[in-house]
Motif scaffolding. Sequence first.
Motif, short mmCIF file in Angstrom:
data_model
loop_
_atom_site.label_atom_id
_atom_site.label_comp_id
_atom_site.label_asym_id
_atom_site.label_seq_id
_atom_site.Cartn_x
_atom_site.Cartn_y
_atom_site.Cartn_z
N ALA A 176 33.33 63.90 68.50
CA ALA A 176 32.82 62.59 68.92
C ALA A 176 31.37 62.46 68.48
O ALA A 176 30.67 63.46 68.30
N PRO A 177 30.90 61.22 68.29
CA PRO A 177 29.50 61.02 67.92
C PRO A 177 28.58 61.45 69.06
O PRO A 177 28.96 61.42 70.23
N ILE A 178 27.34 61.80 68.70
CA ILE A 178 26.34 62.10 69.72
C ILE A 178 25.04 61.36 69.42
O ILE A 178 24.55 61.37 68.30
N GLY A 179 24.56 60.65 70.43
CA GLY A 179 23.24 60.06 70.42
C GLY A 179 22.54 60.59 71.65
O GLY A 179 21.98 61.68 71.67
N GLY A 180 22.66 59.85 72.74
CA GLY A 180 22.15 60.34 74.02
C GLY A 180 23.06 61.37 74.68
O GLY A 180 22.63 62.13 75.54
N ALA A 203 29.06 65.04 66.45
CA ALA A 203 28.75 64.58 65.10
C ALA A 203 27.55 63.64 65.15
O ALA A 203 27.53 62.70 65.96
N GLU A 204 26.57 63.89 64.27
CA GLU A 204 25.30 63.17 64.37
C GLU A 204 24.79 62.78 62.99
O GLU A 204 25.00 63.51 62.01
N ALA A 208 18.94 60.95 62.23
CA ALA A 208 18.62 60.90 63.67
C ALA A 208 19.22 62.14 64.31
O ALA A 208 20.07 62.08 65.19
N ASP A 209 18.75 63.31 63.84
CA ASP A 209 19.42 64.57 64.17
C ASP A 209 18.72 65.36 65.28
O ASP A 209 18.73 66.59 65.27
#
Length: 317
Positions: A176-180, A203-204, A208-209
């Motif tokens: 899954a994507p990761i931001g916060g 996944a990032e 913005a890593d």
Amino acid sequence: MYIPTYEDMLAAHERIKPYIRRTQIRTSDYLNELTGAELFFKCENFQEPGAFKVRGATNAVFGLDDERAKKGVATHSSGNHASCLSYAAMLRGIPCNVVMPHSAPQAKKDTVRRYGGKITECEPSTSSREATFAKVQAETGGDFVHPYNDPRVIAGQGTCAKEMIEQTDGLDMVVAPIGGGGMISGTCLTLSTLAPETKVIAAEPEQADDAYRSFKAGHIIADDAPKTVADGLLVPLKDLTWHFVKTHVSDILTASDPEIVDAMKLTWKHLRVVMEPSSAVPLATILKNPNVFKGKRVGVIITGGNVDLDRLPWMKG
């Protein structure tokens, strides 16, 4: 800091069932052949507001007692959480105030307003977002529903992984994507109990890593204003989501903006679903790291499908 439990996730699922969709799983022979893995795409872009965040937002809104609900809810968000919180507030008939960066996609702003949310714009940085929000909340008194660093939100997001495991009869990995980190945290919360053998991979975007660098360093590293095509992944980890990342995530993989756009095109063409750039980051990382995923049954969470059709990332000019 209250850390949500598996029981909180189960309670959230019962609470939100009347208001969300049990989204379908899509597969593609072409993408399976291309990656060497068996991919199962959980299509959260098919939620009514177009994103998985309706799960956590609805859990928070309908978990409020009547007295607290009268003042409504408030948040800051680059788009999908704002849309989903506005939607949940509309269903309950309470006010919703949101702070959004002025650079947020117009499609996401339009969705917030369609559901009755009131927008206050800010600069596209974490510091501006949080400072502007403090003023809005002081004026409205609404219950703060953080986009991801909130136990109610994480418990709600965890319901997605529960459905996915039930729909696929077991997976080796979920990406899954990761931001916060709200979706990743909810996924970890659920799978660590329901399917502890299933690895969770985040996944990032390379541009913005901060979660990748935090993971490698062993402590939170926050960027204030990163720039990437994946506009839903611009925010840093917080204490609650960092707990789940450091405890349960197996690895964080990154992809460049061109790789993300290529993956987005592939899914539009071969999976035949509309997804936003942030949702394409998992497939981009799978394509970039074939040896990690080859021969595995892999769940891929398509987190949202709210795109500005007049400003697609492969358009020129």
